[in-house]
Motif scaffolding. Structure first.
Motif, PDB file in Angstrom:
ATOM      1  N   ARG A  28       0.895  -0.478  52.586  1.00  0.00           N
ATOM      2  CA  ARG A  28       1.634   0.686  52.076  1.00  0.00           C
ATOM      3  C   ARG A  28       1.384   0.973  50.593  1.00  0.00           C
ATOM      4  O   ARG A  28       0.981   2.086  50.244  1.00  0.00           O
ATOM      5  N   PRO A  29       1.583   0.021  49.690  1.00  0.00           N
ATOM      6  CA  PRO A  29       1.375   0.341  48.268  1.00  0.00           C
ATOM      7  C   PRO A  29      -0.095   0.382  47.852  1.00  0.00           C
ATOM      8  O   PRO A  29      -0.418   0.786  46.732  1.00  0.00           O
ATOM      9  N   ARG A  30      -0.990  -0.026  48.750  1.00  0.00           N
ATOM     10  CA  ARG A  30      -2.406  -0.124  48.399  1.00  0.00           C
ATOM     11  C   ARG A  30      -3.240   1.061  48.877  1.00  0.00           C
ATOM     12  O   ARG A  30      -4.409   1.192  48.493  1.00  0.00           O
ATOM     13  N   LEU A  31      -2.672   1.919  49.706  1.00  0.00           N
ATOM     14  CA  LEU A  31      -3.450   3.035  50.249  1.00  0.00           C
ATOM     15  C   LEU A  31      -3.929   3.990  49.157  1.00  0.00           C
ATOM     16  O   LEU A  31      -5.099   4.382  49.133  1.00  0.00           O
ATOM     17  N   GLY A  32      -3.039   4.370  48.269  1.00  0.00           N
ATOM     18  CA  GLY A  32      -3.411   5.293  47.195  1.00  0.00           C
ATOM     19  C   GLY A  32      -4.497   4.727  46.303  1.00  0.00           C
ATOM     20  O   GLY A  32      -5.541   5.370  46.088  1.00  0.00           O
ATOM     21  N   PRO A  33      -4.294   3.525  45.739  1.00  0.00           N
ATOM     22  CA  PRO A  33      -5.345   2.923  44.902  1.00  0.00           C
ATOM     23  C   PRO A  33      -6.658   2.723  45.657  1.00  0.00           C
ATOM     24  O   PRO A  33      -7.737   2.858  45.071  1.00  0.00           O
ATOM     25  N   TRP A  34      -6.570   2.425  46.948  1.00  0.00           N
ATOM     26  CA  TRP A  34      -7.793   2.244  47.731  1.00  0.00           C
ATOM     27  C   TRP A  34      -8.569   3.552  47.847  1.00  0.00           C
ATOM     28  O   TRP A  34      -9.791   3.583  47.661  1.00  0.00           O
ATOM     29  N   ILE A  35      -7.865   4.634  48.132  1.00  0.00           N
ATOM     30  CA  ILE A  35      -8.513   5.939  48.237  1.00  0.00           C
ATOM     31  C   ILE A  35      -9.161   6.317  46.900  1.00  0.00           C
ATOM     32  O   ILE A  35     -10.328   6.724  46.854  1.00  0.00           O
ATOM     33  N   ASP A  36      -8.411   6.159  45.820  1.00  0.00           N
ATOM     34  CA  ASP A  36      -8.944   6.537  44.505  1.00  0.00           C
ATOM     35  C   ASP A  36     -10.118   5.654  44.087  1.00  0.00           C
ATOM     36  O   ASP A  36     -11.033   6.113  43.395  1.00  0.00           O
TER      37      ASP A  36
ATOM     38  N   VAL B 113      -1.709  13.030  50.062  1.00  0.00           N
ATOM     39  CA  VAL B 113      -2.361  12.387  51.210  1.00  0.00           C
ATOM     40  C   VAL B 113      -1.595  11.127  51.596  1.00  0.00           C
ATOM     41  O   VAL B 113      -1.327  10.875  52.777  1.00  0.00           O
ATOM     42  N   VAL B 114      -1.228  10.332  50.603  1.00  0.00           N
ATOM     43  CA  VAL B 114      -0.506   9.084  50.855  1.00  0.00           C
ATOM     44  C   VAL B 114       0.871   9.358  51.452  1.00  0.00           C
ATOM     45  O   VAL B 114       1.342   8.607  52.313  1.00  0.00           O
ATOM     46  N   LYS B 115       1.508  10.431  51.034  1.00  0.00           N
ATOM     47  CA  LYS B 115       2.812  10.782  51.605  1.00  0.00           C
ATOM     48  C   LYS B 115       2.695  11.011  53.106  1.00  0.00           C
ATOM     49  O   LYS B 115       3.553  10.582  53.895  1.00  0.00           O
ATOM     50  N   VAL B 116       1.619  11.671  53.522  1.00  0.00           N
ATOM     51  CA  VAL B 116       1.382  11.888  54.948  1.00  0.00           C
ATOM     52  C   VAL B 116       1.136  10.559  55.658  1.00  0.00           C
ATOM     53  O   VAL B 116       1.697  10.280  56.726  1.00  0.00           O
ATOM     54  N   LEU B 117       0.302   9.718  55.054  1.00  0.00           N
ATOM     55  CA  LEU B 117      -0.011   8.415  55.647  1.00  0.00           C
ATOM     56  C   LEU B 117       1.247   7.571  55.811  1.00  0.00           C
ATOM     57  O   LEU B 117       1.449   6.929  56.850  1.00  0.00           O
ATOM     58  N   HIS B 118       2.104   7.569  54.795  1.00  0.00           N
ATOM     59  CA  HIS B 118       3.347   6.806  54.882  1.00  0.00           C
ATOM     60  C   HIS B 118       4.252   7.359  55.981  1.00  0.00           C
ATOM     61  O   HIS B 118       4.920   6.592  56.689  1.00  0.00           O
ATOM     62  N   GLY B 119       4.273   8.671  56.126  1.00  0.00           N
ATOM     63  CA  GLY B 119       5.074   9.276  57.192  1.00  0.00           C
ATOM     64  C   GLY B 119       4.579   8.859  58.559  1.00  0.00           C
ATOM     65  O   GLY B 119       5.373   8.576  59.475  1.00  0.00           O
ATOM     66  N   TRP B 120       3.262   8.808  58.711  1.00  0.00           N
ATOM     67  CA  TRP B 120       2.686   8.355  59.984  1.00  0.00           C
ATOM     68  C   TRP B 120       3.025   6.893  60.236  1.00  0.00           C
ATOM     69  O   TRP B 120       3.325   6.501  61.362  1.00  0.00           O
ATOM     70  N   MET B 121       2.977   6.082  59.188  1.00  0.00           N
ATOM     71  CA  MET B 121       3.329   4.674  59.341  1.00  0.00           C
ATOM     72  C   MET B 121       4.778   4.517  59.772  1.00  0.00           C
ATOM     73  O   MET B 121       5.095   3.730  60.669  1.00  0.00           O
ATOM     74  N   ASP B 122       5.655   5.284  59.156  1.00  0.00           N
ATOM     75  CA  ASP B 122       7.082   5.205  59.498  1.00  0.00           C
ATOM     76  C   ASP B 122       7.336   5.616  60.952  1.00  0.00           C
ATOM     77  O   ASP B 122       8.233   5.087  61.601  1.00  0.00           O
ATOM     78  N   GLY B 123       6.529   6.570  61.448  1.00  0.00           N
ATOM     79  CA  GLY B 123       6.705   7.049  62.810  1.00  0.00           C
ATOM     80  C   GLY B 123       5.821   6.339  63.817  1.00  0.00           C
ATOM     81  O   GLY B 123       5.793   6.710  64.994  1.00  0.00           O
ATOM     82  N   ASP B 124       5.088   5.323  63.371  1.00  0.00           N
ATOM     83  CA  ASP B 124       4.147   4.581  64.225  1.00  0.00           C
ATOM     84  C   ASP B 124       3.200   5.536  64.946  1.00  0.00           C
ATOM     85  O   ASP B 124       2.939   5.405  66.142  1.00  0.00           O
ATOM     86  N   VAL B 125       2.688   6.503  64.192  1.00  0.00           N
ATOM     87  CA  VAL B 125       1.737   7.468  64.742  1.00  0.00           C
ATOM     88  C   VAL B 125       0.348   6.833  64.767  1.00  0.00           C
ATOM     89  O   VAL B 125      -0.117   6.289  63.762  1.00  0.00           O
ATOM     90  N   LYS B 126      -0.312   6.895  65.931  1.00  0.00           N
ATOM     91  CA  LYS B 126      -1.633   6.266  66.075  1.00  0.00           C
ATOM     92  C   LYS B 126      -2.718   7.230  65.599  1.00  0.00           C
ATOM     93  O   LYS B 126      -3.598   7.650  66.345  1.00  0.00           O
TER      94      LYS B 126
END
Length: 231
Positions: A29-37, A67-80
């Motif tokens: 979760r906290p690493r997605l943004g830094p990873w993308i950048d 972008v990360v906000k969307v990714l976090h939302g998908w994680m919260d909803g267990d979206v595949k």
């Protein structure tokens, strides 16, 4: 008919769901943004971000925070979602390589995989988690490197959705084996139904304390440990 392949689900089958949804998700979760950048030049990262933009209706070149906000939302909803799985897989692979993560497998898993492998039964994985995360998951377990026992890896990108019969037909073709000689182990009845419709042999895995513990498995054989699996 003798089983020539055993195909394994991960969450709730070889490993606890919490180890993925709590342990790995919390790490990513906290690493997605830094990873993308930090990996803008990686074609996989660029394509994953572009997919997020398209699927979420974001403008091309959207800010990483959006972008990360969307990714976090998908994680919260267990979206595949495929781009989420791609990015998570890369972050997790780096975490395993750095020694910051260790994969959980149930106590009966490693002995069974080694026993099946030793007797000539080939092993594969079909998980919603990206192939890029499956390999390090089995390479870095508390029971040692289990990845050497696994011959093939499938996910929703190279096989298709886990609840669609066509996905299992594709896998059987890729394995070069008729469905009747492939055994699928999963804790999700709908996945077992799809595999059975493709002619596969199936066994439900009912792990105590897992989300599918109380699920109805219908006519599928059911075990609570790999020790009980009939090959």
């Amino acid at each position: 008919m003798t089983v020539s392949w055993i195909v394994l689900d991960i969450e709730g089958t070889t490993s606890s769901t919490a180890s993925v949804h709590v342990g790995l998700y919390a790490y990513a979760r906290p690493r997605l943004g830094p990873w993308i950048d930090g990996h803008r030049g990686d074609p996989e990262v660029r394509e994953a971000v572009a997919q997020v933009e398209r699927e979420a209706g974001l403008p091309h070149g959207a800010a990483t925070v959006d972008v990360v906000k969307v990714l976090h939302g998908w994680m919260d909803g267990d979206v595949k979602a495929t781009p989420l799985k791609t990015l998570q897989g890369q972050v997790w692979a780096a975490g395993f390589a750095a020694g910051e993560l260790t994969a959980h497998v149930f106590p009966d898993v490693a002995p069974a995989l080694r026993r099946w492998h030793a007797t000539g039964t080939r092993l594969a994985v079909f998980s919603s988690g990206a192939v890029s995360s499956q390999r390090p998951w089995f390479r870095h377990t508390a029971d040692g490197d289990l990845s050497v026992l696994l011959d093939r890896h499938f996910d929703t990108v190279n096989a298709g959705p886990k609840r669609e019969t066509a996905s299992y037909e594709r896998i059987a073709k890729a394995l070069g084996s008729p469905g009747g000689r492939v055994l699928f182990l999963s804790d999700v009845p709908a996945e077992l139904d799809a595999a059975a419709a493709a002619g596969w042999r199936t066994t439900g895995v009912r792990r105590p304390g897992e989300p599918s513990e109380g699920a109805g498995f219908g006519t599928h054989p059911v075990v609570s440990s790999f020790e009980e699996v009939e090959v």
